[in-house]
Design an enzyme around this catalytic site. Structure first.
Site: not given
Ligand code: IPE
Ligand code: IPE
Ligand code: MG
Length: 240
Positions: A17, A65
């Protein structure tokens, strides 16, 4: 050479993340964070392999997502396509050199039928090509949700006309069937939650949260996390 780390997890899982925040902090579009994140994954997987960790799971795209803008989703799928293609090409060269035993088995968790068809094909090719590789398993969660995993497992069991006699019956029917439960789950970027990742499998996983964004995560950060893991007393409900 890596300093020997005692008590390594057999199966380590990453909730990767912070890609978006990493990019935004630098005034870059979010997709650049995803690009850097994919490069980091490659390095971290290599590092895990060199340490002797046998199974690595990583959360690449969740069932939630899909709520993101289409442009971002397409970019993430593009990176996954590139990543799998590269593995397929690398694998082919390795097979030619007859070092197949050192090859990585690629597995995925999640409903692939909703992914772009060519990506699904590339993944199926990778899974088929590496099915006999047993040195190391890379398990990529895409279009994956822990609750969806359980629903899918139950439906599989119902279709097969099986009754659920034990917890293991459910474990076997999950997308991760055949893999041991993750011993250690690392989430980067500061949020302290699982976000629907491996809910059934994480019953006794050790959890580790770091503020470091995934694109900044290095082998050093991983070693620090592994030191924390090595100090932990896993009791599984027993007295020790
Ligand atoms: C979790 O991260 C999913 C992945 C790392 C693919 P998210 O960024 O989607 O999670 P939330 O929305 O902060 O809970
Ligand atoms: C994790 O990084 C990757 C995916 C969820 C695909 P994020 O895209 O959630 O990054 P933040 O949490 O918005 O910084
Ligand atoms: Mg995230």
């Amino acid at each position: 050479m890596e300093k020997k780390l005692d008590k390594l997890p057999i199966h380590i899982a990453f909730i990767m993340d912070g890609n978006g925040r990493w990019a935004t902090k630098r005034g870059l579009p979010r997709k650049m964070g995803h690009r850097k994140g994919a490069e980091v994954l490659e390095k971290i997987v290599e590092h895990c392999f060199s340490l002797g960790i046998k199974y690595v799971s990583c959360f690449a795209f969740s069932t939630e997502n899909w709520k993101r803008p289409k442009e971002e989703i397409d970019y993430i799928f593009g990176l996954l396509r590139e990543y799998i293609k590269k593995q397929n090409q690398k694998g082919q060269q390795q097979q030619e050199q007859e070092i197949k035993s050192k090859n990585i088995k690629i597995r995925t968790m999640g409903d692939l039928s909703m992914m772009p068809k060519d990506l699904e094909q590339e993944i199926l090719k990778a899974e088929e090509r590496t099915k006999d590789c047993d040195a190391f398993v890379l398990n990529i969660a895409m279009n994956y949700g822990g609750r969806d995993d359980i629903v899918h497992a139950f439906n599989t069991l119902i279709k097969q006309g099986k009754t659920i006699a034990s917890e293991q019956d459910i474990s076997n029917a999950l997308y991760s069937g055949g893999l041991p439960d993750p011993d250690f789950i690392i989430r980067t970027a500061g949020d302290v939650r699982l976000s629907n990742f491996m809910l059934y499998q994480s019953a006794y996983s050790e959890l580790y949260f770091t503020k470091t964004y995934w694109p900044d995560f290095t082998a050093k950060h991983l070693n620090k996390a592994l030191k924390s893991y090595a100090k932990r007393d896993r009791k599984f409900g027993q007295l020790k």
